[in-house]
Design an enzyme around this catalytic site. Structure first.
Site, PDB file in Angstrom:
ATOM      1  N   ASN A  26     -11.997  -7.213   4.145  1.00 42.77           N
ATOM      2  CA  ASN A  26     -13.053  -8.225   4.263  1.00 42.77           C
ATOM      3  C   ASN A  26     -13.330  -8.651   5.704  1.00 42.77           C
ATOM      4  O   ASN A  26     -14.031  -9.617   5.957  1.00 42.77           O
ATOM      5  CB  ASN A  26     -12.718  -9.455   3.398  1.00 42.77           C
ATOM      6  N   ASP A  28     -11.508  -9.984   8.163  1.00 42.42           N
ATOM      7  CA  ASP A  28     -11.051 -11.258   8.739  1.00 42.42           C
ATOM      8  C   ASP A  28      -9.854 -11.084   9.673  1.00 42.42           C
ATOM      9  O   ASP A  28      -9.218 -12.060  10.075  1.00 42.42           O
ATOM     10  CB  ASP A  28     -10.719 -12.273   7.628  1.00 42.42           C
ATOM     11  N   ASP A  32      -5.634  -6.688   3.347  1.00 39.88           N
ATOM     12  CA  ASP A  32      -5.817  -7.291   2.020  1.00 39.88           C
ATOM     13  C   ASP A  32      -5.888  -6.195   0.949  1.00 39.88           C
ATOM     14  O   ASP A  32      -5.894  -5.008   1.268  1.00 39.88           O
ATOM     15  CB  ASP A  32      -7.094  -8.149   1.989  1.00 39.88           C
ATOM     16  N   ASP A 101       8.083  -5.949  -3.639  1.00 39.37           N
ATOM     17  CA  ASP A 101       9.241  -6.462  -2.917  1.00 39.37           C
ATOM     18  C   ASP A 101       9.713  -7.719  -3.644  1.00 39.37           C
ATOM     19  O   ASP A 101       8.918  -8.634  -3.870  1.00 39.37           O
ATOM     20  CB  ASP A 101       8.806  -6.816  -1.489  1.00 39.37           C
ATOM     21  N   ASP A 198      14.959  -7.228  -1.754  1.00 43.11           N
ATOM     22  CA  ASP A 198      15.158  -7.727  -0.405  1.00 43.11           C
ATOM     23  C   ASP A 198      16.549  -8.345  -0.271  1.00 43.11           C
ATOM     24  O   ASP A 198      16.989  -9.093  -1.154  1.00 43.11           O
ATOM     25  CB  ASP A 198      14.089  -8.794  -0.141  1.00 43.11           C
ATOM     26  N   GLU A 277      17.803  -3.026  -0.633  1.00 41.83           N
ATOM     27  CA  GLU A 277      17.887  -3.023   0.835  1.00 41.83           C
ATOM     28  C   GLU A 277      19.359  -3.179   1.221  1.00 41.83           C
ATOM     29  O   GLU A 277      19.802  -4.249   1.646  1.00 41.83           O
ATOM     30  CB  GLU A 277      17.069  -4.177   1.432  1.00 41.83           C
ATOM     31  N   HIS A 337       9.528  -1.991   8.281  1.00 45.93           N
ATOM     32  CA  HIS A 337       8.893  -3.113   8.979  1.00 45.93           C
ATOM     33  C   HIS A 337       9.890  -3.937   9.800  1.00 45.93           C
ATOM     34  O   HIS A 337       9.486  -4.870  10.474  1.00 45.93           O
ATOM     35  CB  HIS A 337       8.210  -4.004   7.944  1.00 45.93           C
ATOM     36  N   ASP A 338      11.168  -3.629   9.704  1.00 51.24           N
ATOM     37  CA  ASP A 338      12.176  -4.383  10.451  1.00 51.24           C
ATOM     38  C   ASP A 338      12.680  -3.633  11.687  1.00 51.24           C
ATOM     39  O   ASP A 338      13.488  -4.186  12.438  1.00 51.24           O
ATOM     40  CB  ASP A 338      13.393  -4.682   9.559  1.00 51.24           C
TER      41      ASP A 338
END
Ligand code: GLC
Length: 576
Positions: A26, A28, A32, A101, A198, A277, A337-338
């Site tokens: 969208n 911004d 999304d 997650d 997680d 994890e 992502h870590d």
């Protein structure tokens, strides 16, 4: 060798989507569901089979979504439940599974459960978190210093392993379980295929609340790690990290909890799965009653991926799994992502392009379920953010402040250190084209994290799509070969050479097929001699894949010449 037919999660290649940064539908500046759904054709063409979606729940984002304030909804900036359902059904329509997650250890401090719990000592949720009158020990939060934070309404402290905005739930309270299992069922009812769990290791602590004995606090320890020079110093710091947190991990109760969770998943049709994890294979239970997979994190815990490291890792990991009374399935990854991005972390600044191809091949040919992280397929790199006001990863902001305020580190150096340790560097928006903002958002929009400017230098999907020699097309081809080669999916792992430094060679052997994989990590051409390798001697090699130019078939080899940095996959066939 697997005795029964492999399950979907053993065959699948997983692709982790970090929703904030994947696709902005969208315009911004934030990813999304509309965006993700629009990119499903891209993912199908890439050839992945399953998505692991990092948290998409409402969150004040102190920990980029891992501080959940409502487990049964979608963050408004990502869309609505309807958008989620569309994403899920469109994924399934393309034969792509979706796992979510599940953050069990803690909620956001803005979750209504916590708001109620902290409001008084006698509300209905008073016991849903871990409350004490005075801090009972010197435990640290692994993100922001003291693990105990004061709340004046209760004149008490609560425990948090992560940020103080992430209070730990009290899992000894059956009402907590019930509420969380309801949330777990909510998404399973909608049809998701499982969960990545997680931080499960931190759910239960040492019941005796034993203090740690490290003579430092968190910030001092981090700093000491940065200043360590000799291997001995590094080893001492590593030991301190372990000792500082060892009482806050793996407390009694976790196996029973995992069993409860597994029983819930098993109520559902269609082999819903759990991946933890954690690298502790004990959480695979008896093979049917806890998690399906845990990650082989030791593979990625290294500065450089070398043949000796891989060999040792495989030897140890597969031996560990081999001690289980059932065929425990491995699960390999090099980035998420870590962590610093694969391209940056394991590159050498000279042969990064070639190394990226070797790393991809490694994860996609080793025995086990591979997990890829969005953007690695185009070689996205870390973006160092050195302006502390631009950091979104609040553990890094906290560290910056500690360095300057408590440890007298000059602000410029502190900014650099914070940028380096921050996980923002590997979470920047996906680079879709060479348009401004990497095509992630319209040109005039400020994206939630800056886009890495290297999108303009070919690190973007559109340019690579058009270039047959690109990393993206290499991933696609490799994924295709994997899919067509049962041995690469199901086969046993048989290491071929025990000690060469330059290359790593192994077989994957299933009932119907044997595949040979050679990863030459060196600048040298390597001559391989198979005259004493019983599985290959006197056989033909049919080349299935090579990153170098090659003839498609080769004679019954006595040996084989492998080019510098070549990835070679061949099928071993009986000589005619
Ligand atoms: C996990 C997540 C990480 C998060 C932490 C706390 O390690 O991967 O991103 O910060 O848990 O939820």
């Amino acid at each position: 060798m697997q005795t029964s037919r492999p399950k979907w999660w053993q065959k699948a290649v997983f692709y982790q989507i970090y929703p904030r940064s994947f696709a902005d539908g969208n315009g911004d500046g934030i990813g999304d569901f509309k965006g993700i759904t629009e990119k499903l054709d891209y993912l199908a063409a890439l050839g992945i089979d399953a998505i692991w979606l990092s948290p998409h729940f409402p969150s004040p984002n102190w920990d980029c979504g891992y501080d959940v304030s409502d487990y049964m909804d979608v963050a408004p900036e990502y869309g609505t439940i309807q958008d989620f359902k569309t994403f899920l059904s469109e994924s399934h329509r393309r034969d792509i599974k979706v796992i979510l997650d599940l953050v069990l250890n803690h909620t956001s401090d803005e979750h209504p459960w916590f708001l109620e719990s902290k409001s008084s000592r006698d509300n209905l949720k008073a016991d849903w978190y871990v409350w004490v009158d005075t801090p009972p020990n010197n435990w640290q939060s692994c993100f922001d210093g003291d693990a105990w934070t004061y709340v004046s309404d209760r004149d008490q402290y609560y425990y948090h392993y992560f940020m103080r905005q992430q209070p730990d739930l009290n899992w000894h309270n059956p009402e907590v379980k019930k509420a969380m299992w309801d949330a777990t069922r909510f998404w399973l009812d909608l049809g998701v295929d499982g969960y990545r769990l997680d931080a499960l290791g931190t759910i239960y602590e040492d019941p005796n609340l034993t203090p740690h004995e490290v003579p430092m606090n968190l910030a001092q320890l981090r700093r000491a790690g940065e200043l360590a020079k000799t291997p001995e110093e590094h080893a001492r710091i590593g030991k301190y990290w372990h000792e500082m947190f060892k009482y806050q991990w793996g407390g009694p109760g976790l196996h029973d909890l995992m069993k409860e969770l597994r029983a819930i998943l098993d109520e559902y049709e269609g082999d819903r799965m759990l991946v933890g994890e954690d690298d502790n294979i004990d959480y695979m239970g008896n093979g049917n009653d806890e998690l399906h997979l845990v990650f082989n994190f030791p593979l990625m815990r290294t500065q450089r991926i070398t043949p000796s490291h891989i060999r040792l890792n495989q030897k140890e990991r597969l031996a560990q799994l081999g001690t289980l009374p059932f065929p425990g399935w491995p699960c390999n990854t090099l980035g998420n992502h870590d962590t610093s991005r694969v391209h940056t972390r394991y590159g050498d600044r000279k042969h990064d392009a070639a190394l990226a191809r070797l790393h991809a091949a490694l994860v996609l040919t080793l025995k086990g379920t591979p997990f890829l992280y969005n953007g690695e397929e185009i070689g996205m790199t870390d973006l160092l953010i050195t302006d502390p006001t631009k950091l979104r990863d609040t553990m890094a902001t906290w560290y910056y402040n500690s360095l300057v305020r408590d440890l007298d580190v000059p602000p410029e150096e502190a900014a650099l250190r914070a940028g380096e340790m921050s996980r923002d560097k590997n979470r920047t928006p996906m680079q879709w084209s060479n348009n401004p903002n990497g095509g992630f958002s319209p040109a005039d929009v400020q994206t939630w994290l800056p886009v890495n400017p290297d999108y303009a230098r070919g690190i973007n999907v559109r340019d690579q799509d058009h270039n047959p020699a690109s990393l993206l097309n290499y991933y696609k081809l490799l994924l295709k070969v994997r899919k067509k080669t049962p041995a690469l999916v199901e086969g046993d792992y048989i290491p071929l050479n025990r000690n060469t430094k330059d290359y790593f060679a192994f077989l994957r052997k299933s009932k119907e097929q044997t595949a040979l994989v050679i990863l030459n990590f060196s600048e040298q051409t390597v001559e391989l001699d198979f005259s004493r390798t019983k599985e290959i001697k006197g056989q033909n090699l049919r080349i299935l894949f090579s990153s170098a130019e090659r003839l498609l078939t080769s004679k019954p080899p006595r040996g084989l010449t492998v080019s510098p940095f070549e990835v070679l996959i061949a099928e071993v066939q009986p000589a005619k």
